[in-house]
Design a protein around this motif. Structure first.
Motif, PDB file in Angstrom:
ATOM      1  N   ASP A  18       0.819  -1.216   0.000  1.00 23.55           N
ATOM      2  CA  ASP A  18       0.000   0.000   0.000  1.00 23.55           C
ATOM      3  C   ASP A  18       0.851   1.264   0.000  1.00 23.55           C
ATOM      4  OD1 ASP A  18      -2.244  -1.553   0.004  1.00 23.55           O
ATOM      5  OD2 ASP A  18      -2.676  -1.317   2.137  1.00 23.55           O
ATOM      6  N   GLY A  19       1.880   1.286  -0.841  1.00 22.39           N
ATOM      7  CA  GLY A  19       2.698   2.478  -0.964  1.00 22.39           C
ATOM      8  C   GLY A  19       3.687   2.688   0.161  1.00 22.39           C
ATOM      9  N   THR A  20       3.877   1.682   1.024  1.00 22.34           N
ATOM     10  CA  THR A  20       4.829   1.789   2.132  1.00 22.34           C
ATOM     11  C   THR A  20       5.881   0.702   2.010  1.00 22.34           C
ATOM     12  OG1 THR A  20       3.150   2.702   3.606  1.00 22.34           O
ATOM     13  CG2 THR A  20       5.115   1.793   4.637  1.00 22.34           C
ATOM     14  N   TYR A  21       7.137   1.080   2.205  1.00 21.28           N
ATOM     15  CA  TYR A  21       8.253   0.138   2.170  1.00 21.28           C
ATOM     16  C   TYR A  21       8.560  -0.310   3.591  1.00 21.28           C
ATOM     17  CZ  TYR A  21      13.119  -1.436   1.800  1.00 21.28           C
ATOM     18  OH  TYR A  21      14.287  -2.161   1.873  1.00 21.28           O
ATOM     19  N   PHE A  22       8.646  -1.621   3.807  1.00 20.99           N
ATOM     20  CA  PHE A  22       8.958  -2.190   5.116  1.00 20.99           C
ATOM     21  C   PHE A  22      10.302  -2.914   5.050  1.00 20.99           C
ATOM     22  CE2 PHE A  22       4.369  -1.820   5.100  1.00 20.99           C
ATOM     23  CZ  PHE A  22       4.084  -1.359   6.380  1.00 20.99           C
ATOM     24  N   ASP A  23      11.059  -2.809   6.138  1.00 21.73           N
ATOM     25  CA  ASP A  23      12.383  -3.424   6.188  1.00 21.73           C
ATOM     26  C   ASP A  23      12.674  -3.838   7.624  1.00 21.73           C
ATOM     27  OD1 ASP A  23      15.042  -4.084   5.227  1.00 21.73           O
ATOM     28  OD2 ASP A  23      15.726  -2.317   6.317  1.00 21.73           O
ATOM     29  N   PHE A  24      13.152  -5.072   7.824  1.00 15.59           N
ATOM     30  CA  PHE A  24      13.520  -5.497   9.171  1.00 15.59           C
ATOM     31  C   PHE A  24      14.512  -6.650   9.113  1.00 15.59           C
ATOM     32  CE2 PHE A  24       9.526  -7.632   8.022  1.00 15.59           C
ATOM     33  CZ  PHE A  24       9.832  -8.975   8.232  1.00 15.59           C
ATOM     34  N   LYS A  25      15.190  -6.878  10.243  1.00 19.39           N
ATOM     35  CA  LYS A  25      16.169  -7.952  10.374  1.00 19.39           C
ATOM     36  C   LYS A  25      15.600  -9.042  11.282  1.00 19.39           C
ATOM     37  CE  LYS A  25      20.160  -4.906   9.772  1.00 19.39           C
ATOM     38  NZ  LYS A  25      20.434  -5.370   8.402  1.00 19.39           N
ATOM     39  N   THR A  26      15.975 -10.286  10.992  1.00 19.70           N
ATOM     40  CA  THR A  26      15.491 -11.404  11.770  1.00 19.70           C
ATOM     41  C   THR A  26      16.510 -12.536  11.729  1.00 19.70           C
ATOM     42  OG1 THR A  26      13.637 -12.940  12.051  1.00 19.70           O
ATOM     43  CG2 THR A  26      14.222 -12.345   9.800  1.00 19.70           C
ATOM     44  N   LEU A  27      16.178 -13.673  12.315  1.00 18.25           N
ATOM     45  CA  LEU A  27      17.047 -14.847  12.334  1.00 18.25           C
ATOM     46  C   LEU A  27      16.297 -16.072  11.826  1.00 18.25           C
ATOM     47  CD1 LEU A  27      18.719 -14.503  15.876  1.00 18.25           C
ATOM     48  CD2 LEU A  27      19.810 -14.060  13.663  1.00 18.25           C
ATOM     49  N   VAL A  28      17.021 -16.979  11.192  1.00 18.78           N
ATOM     50  CA  VAL A  28      16.441 -18.255  10.772  1.00 18.78           C
ATOM     51  C   VAL A  28      16.351 -19.166  11.987  1.00 18.78           C
ATOM     52  CG1 VAL A  28      16.729 -20.293   9.325  1.00 18.78           C
ATOM     53  CG2 VAL A  28      17.381 -18.030   8.443  1.00 18.78           C
ATOM     54  N   LEU A  29      15.146 -19.590  12.341  1.00 19.36           N
ATOM     55  CA  LEU A  29      14.955 -20.523  13.457  1.00 19.36           C
ATOM     56  C   LEU A  29      15.062 -21.963  12.991  1.00 19.36           C
ATOM     57  CD1 LEU A  29      11.944 -18.813  15.289  1.00 19.36           C
ATOM     58  CD2 LEU A  29      14.388 -18.604  15.808  1.00 19.36           C
ATOM     59  N   HIS A  30      14.518 -22.234  11.791  1.00 14.01           N
ATOM     60  CA  HIS A  30      14.518 -23.608  11.273  1.00 14.01           C
ATOM     61  C   HIS A  30      14.391 -23.536   9.758  1.00 14.01           C
ATOM     62  CE1 HIS A  30      14.259 -27.916  11.647  1.00 14.01           C
ATOM     63  NE2 HIS A  30      13.129 -27.952  10.950  1.00 14.01           N
ATOM     64  N   ALA A  31      15.131 -24.394   9.072  1.00 16.41           N
ATOM     65  CA  ALA A  31      15.081 -24.426   7.608  1.00 16.41           C
ATOM     66  C   ALA A  31      14.922 -25.859   7.127  1.00 16.41           C
ATOM     67  CB  ALA A  31      16.352 -23.821   7.024  1.00 16.41           C
ATOM     68  N   VAL A  32      13.985 -26.063   6.218  1.00 21.73           N
ATOM     69  CA  VAL A  32      13.719 -27.391   5.667  1.00 21.73           C
ATOM     70  C   VAL A  32      13.818 -27.301   4.149  1.00 21.73           C
ATOM     71  CG1 VAL A  32      12.060 -29.274   5.458  1.00 21.73           C
ATOM     72  CG2 VAL A  32      12.176 -27.944   7.584  1.00 21.73           C
ATOM     73  N   ALA A  33      14.740 -28.071   3.571  1.00 15.22           N
ATOM     74  CA  ALA A  33      14.912 -28.050   2.117  1.00 15.22           C
ATOM     75  C   ALA A  33      14.154 -29.178   1.432  1.00 15.22           C
ATOM     76  CB  ALA A  33      16.396 -28.141   1.770  1.00 15.22           C
ATOM     77  N   GLN A  34      13.872 -30.266   2.151  1.00  9.57           N
ATOM     78  CA  GLN A  34      13.147 -31.408   1.601  1.00  9.57           C
ATOM     79  C   GLN A  34      12.250 -32.009   2.676  1.00  9.57           C
ATOM     80  OE1 GLN A  34      16.062 -34.177   0.150  1.00  9.57           O
ATOM     81  NE2 GLN A  34      16.518 -32.996  -1.691  1.00  9.57           N
ATOM     82  N   PRO A  35      11.104 -32.545   2.353  1.00  6.39           N
ATOM     83  CA  PRO A  35      10.504 -32.627   1.010  1.00  6.39           C
ATOM     84  C   PRO A  35       9.855 -31.321   0.545  1.00  6.39           C
ATOM     85  CG  PRO A  35       9.027 -33.578   2.609  1.00  6.39           C
ATOM     86  CD  PRO A  35      10.273 -33.217   3.367  1.00  6.39           C
ATOM     87  N   ILE A  36       9.656 -30.391   1.491  1.00  4.19           N
ATOM     88  CA  ILE A  36       9.145 -29.078   1.103  1.00  4.19           C
ATOM     89  C   ILE A  36      10.210 -28.046   1.424  1.00  4.19           C
ATOM     90  CG2 ILE A  36       6.714 -29.675   1.415  1.00  4.19           C
ATOM     91  CD1 ILE A  36       6.850 -28.326   4.149  1.00  4.19           C
ATOM     92  N   ARG A  37      10.146 -26.892   0.785  1.00  2.00           N
ATOM     93  CA  ARG A  37      11.145 -25.854   0.983  1.00  2.00           C
ATOM     94  C   ARG A  37      10.531 -24.703   1.785  1.00  2.00           C
ATOM     95  NH1 ARG A  37      15.637 -25.759  -2.414  1.00  2.00           N
ATOM     96  NH2 ARG A  37      15.750 -27.460  -3.926  1.00  2.00           N
ATOM     97  N   ILE A  38      10.805 -24.668   3.094  1.00  2.00           N
ATOM     98  CA  ILE A  38      10.301 -23.569   3.916  1.00  2.00           C
ATOM     99  C   ILE A  38      11.356 -23.163   4.940  1.00  2.00           C
ATOM    100  CG2 ILE A  38       7.860 -24.207   3.693  1.00  2.00           C
ATOM    101  CD1 ILE A  38       8.072 -25.359   6.559  1.00  2.00           C
TER     102      ILE A  38
END
Length: 221
Positions: free
Chosen positions: A66-86
């Motif tokens: 809606d015409g606003t730019y958002f920016d923030f920093k965070t950390l990866v808590l958990h990463a799954v590459a297989q069987p789904i990528r999230i």
């Protein structure tokens, strides 16, 4: 469907987001969230190339809504590459936002130089930037420009020099209040380089901070 969180962050399922990790930029999609707990986004990847993401990897996310730019920093808590990528990311504790619409530009008074692209010879002209945003600028100048002209401009913003910024003339009108710079022109920036984008965002962030301090009520004794 867009949700505005209690802190004012705009979130919506399927939102395309730019994620920056270890200096690399990826486009991911927001798949879900629980406010104050976590965000779920796509696992980043290049076609034909596997990207290994370890827990606690730092991550910067940015997007517009809606015409606003958002920016923030965070950390990866958990990463799954297989069987789904999230990826599950820590919910941001804070964020910055900037209005991108032209009527939310910041007032300025910076001398700048520019040249017109496509001319037989490259001549440099000068003018003054009167207001500035992440998407464009309003300038006053002496040499008449025409709607649709492509120019390259250079300006020193104190926080860094914007050099060779491409912009297109969107509108031109007379400036009856000045004889030395009788034209007022609206510019729309073309694609900025990463360095140009960084300098401009740093400048806009400083101006936003100054405005918030100026708007803050003073305590009386």
């Amino acid at each position: 469907m867009k949700t505005v969180t209690k802190t004012g962050l705009h979130l919506s399922l399927g939102k395309k987001i730019r994620a920056t990790m270890r200096g690399e930029k990826y486009q991911v999609t927001l798949r879900g969230w629980v406010e104050d707990e976590y965000l779920i986004v796509d696992y980043p990847h290049f076609p034909g190339d596997f990207v290994k993401i370890a827990p606690l990897t730092g991550c910067s996310l940015s997007f517009t809504s809606d015409g606003t730019y958002f920016d923030f920093k965070t950390l990866v808590l958990h990463a799954v590459a297989q069987p789904i990528r999230i990826m599950v990311l820590e919910y941001p504790k804070s964020f910055t936002s900037y209005k991108l619409r032209k009527n939310n530009r910041h007032k300025a008074n910076f001398p700048f130089s520019y040249s017109i692209e496509g001319g037989a010879t490259e001549t440099t002209f000068t003018g003054t930037i009167r207001d500035l945003s992440l998407s464009g600028a309003l300038i006053t100048h002496a040499h008449k420009l025409t709607k649709g002209d492509d120019i390259r401009l250079n300006v020193n913003l104190a926080l860094g020099e914007l050099s060779g910024v491409r912009a297109q003339v969107r509108n031109v009108r007379k400036n009856p209040g000045s004889k030395s710079e009788p034209f007022v022109t609206g510019l729309e920036f073309s694609k900025l380089s990463p360095e140009q984008d960084k300098i401009l965002r740093k400048f806009m962030g400083t101006r936003m901070g100054e405005r918030r301090r100026a708007d803050r009520p003073r305590s009386s004794r």
